[in-house]
Design an enzyme around this catalytic site. Structure first.
Site, mmCIF file in Angstrom:
data_model
loop_
_atom_site.group_PDB
_atom_site.id
_atom_site.type_symbol
_atom_site.label_atom_id
_atom_site.label_comp_id
_atom_site.label_asym_id
_atom_site.label_seq_id
_atom_site.Cartn_x
_atom_site.Cartn_y
_atom_site.Cartn_z
ATOM 1 N N ASP A 1 -6.159 -5.510 -12.279
ATOM 2 C CA ASP A 1 -6.681 -5.658 -10.754
ATOM 3 C C ASP A 1 -7.608 -6.820 -10.701
ATOM 4 O OD1 ASP A 1 -6.464 -3.108 -8.452
ATOM 5 O OD2 ASP A 1 -7.981 -4.485 -8.066
ATOM 6 N N TYR B 1 3.519 -9.371 6.484
ATOM 7 C CA TYR B 1 3.531 -8.463 5.236
ATOM 8 C C TYR B 1 4.956 -8.182 5.211
ATOM 9 C CZ TYR B 1 2.834 -4.057 3.054
ATOM 10 O OH TYR B 1 2.781 -2.991 2.180
ATOM 11 N N LYS C 1 7.497 -8.440 1.942
ATOM 12 C CA LYS C 1 8.225 -7.376 1.257
ATOM 13 C C LYS C 1 9.803 -7.536 1.324
ATOM 14 C CE LYS C 1 4.546 -5.190 0.115
ATOM 15 N NZ LYS C 1 4.085 -5.011 -1.422
HETATM 16 N N1 LIG Z 1 -0.259 2.620 1.294
HETATM 17 C C1 LIG Z 1 0.801 2.524 1.710
HETATM 18 O O1 LIG Z 1 1.002 3.157 3.031
HETATM 19 C C2 LIG Z 1 2.025 1.472 1.090
HETATM 20 C C3 LIG Z 1 3.131 1.601 1.890
HETATM 21 C C4 LIG Z 1 4.152 0.735 1.457
HETATM 22 C C5 LIG Z 1 3.857 -0.249 0.404
HETATM 23 N N2 LIG Z 1 2.634 -0.185 -0.240
HETATM 24 C C6 LIG Z 1 2.325 -0.912 -1.375
HETATM 25 O O2 LIG Z 1 2.051 -0.501 -2.352
HETATM 26 C C7 LIG Z 1 1.231 -1.383 -3.005
HETATM 27 C C8 LIG Z 1 -0.163 -0.730 -3.577
HETATM 28 O O3 LIG Z 1 -0.810 -0.575 -2.445
HETATM 29 P P1 LIG Z 1 -1.933 0.662 -2.174
HETATM 30 O O4 LIG Z 1 -1.346 1.413 -0.951
HETATM 31 O O5 LIG Z 1 -1.981 1.351 -3.456
HETATM 32 O O6 LIG Z 1 -3.234 -0.082 -1.943
HETATM 33 P P2 LIG Z 1 -4.651 -0.051 -2.525
HETATM 34 O O7 LIG Z 1 -5.344 -1.131 -1.647
HETATM 35 O O8 LIG Z 1 -5.149 1.202 -2.834
HETATM 36 O O9 LIG Z 1 -4.393 -0.846 -3.905
HETATM 37 C C9 LIG Z 1 -4.173 -2.052 -4.184
HETATM 38 C C10 LIG Z 1 -4.815 -2.632 -5.456
HETATM 39 O O10 LIG Z 1 -4.385 -4.068 -5.540
HETATM 40 C C11 LIG Z 1 -5.300 -4.707 -5.852
HETATM 41 N N3 LIG Z 1 -5.243 -6.194 -5.378
HETATM 42 C C12 LIG Z 1 -5.141 -6.775 -4.273
HETATM 43 N N4 LIG Z 1 -5.228 -8.282 -4.241
HETATM 44 C C13 LIG Z 1 -4.782 -8.177 -5.750
HETATM 45 C C14 LIG Z 1 -4.765 -9.489 -6.462
HETATM 46 N N5 LIG Z 1 -4.749 -10.733 -5.897
HETATM 47 N N6 LIG Z 1 -4.683 -9.627 -7.697
HETATM 48 C C15 LIG Z 1 -4.748 -8.487 -8.367
HETATM 49 N N7 LIG Z 1 -5.015 -7.020 -7.681
HETATM 50 C C16 LIG Z 1 -4.996 -7.208 -6.434
HETATM 51 C C17 LIG Z 1 -6.577 -4.109 -4.985
HETATM 52 O O11 LIG Z 1 -7.852 -4.657 -5.720
HETATM 53 C C18 LIG Z 1 -6.161 -2.745 -5.161
HETATM 54 O O12 LIG Z 1 -6.907 -2.083 -6.195
HETATM 55 C C19 LIG Z 1 0.862 -2.686 -2.331
HETATM 56 O O13 LIG Z 1 1.932 -3.543 -2.918
HETATM 57 C C20 LIG Z 1 1.271 -2.194 -0.805
HETATM 58 O O14 LIG Z 1 1.823 -3.108 -0.255
HETATM 59 C C21 LIG Z 1 1.696 0.741 0.099
#
Ligand SMILES: NC(=O)c1ccc[n+]([C@@H]2O[C@H](COP(=O)([O-])OP(=O)(O)OC[C@H]3O[C@@H](n4cnc5c(N)ncnc54)[C@H](O)[C@@H]3O)[C@@H](O)[C@H]2O)c1
Length: 254
Positions: free
Chosen positions: A36, A155, A159
């Site tokens: 992270d 976004y 994706k």
């Molecule tokens: N939460 C939702 O509703 C949802 C829906 C569809 C897809 N997603 C995808 O799921 C994945 C995880 O997201 P989440 O919802 O758990 O969000 P989150 O914000 O809880 O976790 C994302 C993590 O990625 C880390 N991060 C961000 N930029 C970074 C970088 N440049 N290098 C390394 N780490 C980095 C952040 O510090 C964080 O810990 C993402 O790719 C997001 O697009 C989430």
């Protein structure tokens, strides 16, 4: 245990889906490199899991930096001697901004993390997997990788790119022992929107009715997405390659 003797690398490991995934892999016997960009919660997670006897290593890295990506893969091979599973999960949101209003820096930041990040990691992991004769990649895409109306332009494009990256790798490397699949989560209870800034007003008010009108009423727990990623990463999914799996409570089916 499904992942005994296997090494998994998870990006975005300090929060949300990535955090749940690290816990899942560890519970099922994997050694894990947890990556992270944010140090404190990552180190706290790793310390907590180490106290439970898990094999887990923290690696602070920015997935948008090729140097950092090289270092995170070296962490896996120098600590555990190999890498079996790569989960490109780190990602950020885009404030729901439609194309004409997207500031260039927002576009570049979202694409750099959400799309370049997975590409850079795959580019460096694939030669390792080819050498070993096997490897499994799971990318976290999104419902926004399947449709145009669930996020802003940057976004959505990032994706859709992750979906294309997944299929291209599956096509080019499937016959040489590498599987590459993606999950497309719907709405998940994580911190992803928090603190990223004020959403674009017109973009948000256009997207929200579509989301509210078609998305399932229940929001997923991060563990439910982690379970699907772990399945795709595992030998249980040995004949799945290039699969783009909605994990959305039926949203995409509507
Ligand atoms: N939460 C939702 O509703 C949802 C829906 C569809 C897809 N997603 C995808 O799921 C994945 C995880 O997201 P989440 O919802 O758990 O969000 P989150 O914000 O809880 O976790 C994302 C993590 O990625 C880390 N991060 C961000 N930029 C970074 C970088 N440049 N290098 C390394 N780490 C980095 C952040 O510090 C964080 O810990 C993402 O790719 C997001 O697009 C989430």
């Amino acid at each position: 245990m499904r992942f005994e003797q296997q090494v998994a690398l998870v990006t975005g490991a300090a929060s949300g889906i990535g955090r749940a995934l690290v816990q899942r892999f560890v519970t099922e016997g994997a050694a894990v490199v947890a990556v992270d960009i944010v140090e404190a919660p990552l180190k706290a997670l790793v310390t907590e899991l180490e106290l439970q006897g898990a094999k887990v290593t923290a690696c602070v890295a920015n997935v948008a930096s090729d140097n950092d990506v090289e270092a995170m893969l070296t962490t896996a091979t120098s600590t555990y001697g190999r890498l079996d599973i790569l989960c490109n999960n780190a990602g950020i949101m885009d404030l729901m901004t439609p194309a004409a209003d997207v500031p260039l820096d927002l576009w570049e930041r979202v694409l750099a993390i959400n799309l370049n990040g997975p590409f850079l990691a795959c580019r460096r992991a694939i030669p390792l997997f080819l050498e070993q004769g096997s490897g499994s990649i799971v990318n976290t895409a999104s419902e926004a990788g399947l449709r145009g109306g669930s996020a802003g332009t940057a976004y959505t494009v990032s994706k859709h790119g992750v979906v294309g990256l997944t299929k291209s790798i599956a096509f080019h490397y499937g016959e040489r022992g590498i599987r590459c699949n993606a999950v497309c989560p719907g709405s998940v209870a994580t911190a992803i929107g928090a603190g990223s800034g004020t959403p674009h007003e017109a973009g948000l008010s256009r997207v929200m009715p579509f989301i509210q009108g078609s998305a399932p009423s229940r929001i997923a727990a991060p563990e439910e997405i982690a379970a699907a990623i772990a399945f795709l990463a595992s030998k249980d999914a040995g004949y799945l390659n290039g699969a783009i799996l909605p994990v959305d409570g039926g949203w995409f089916a509507a």
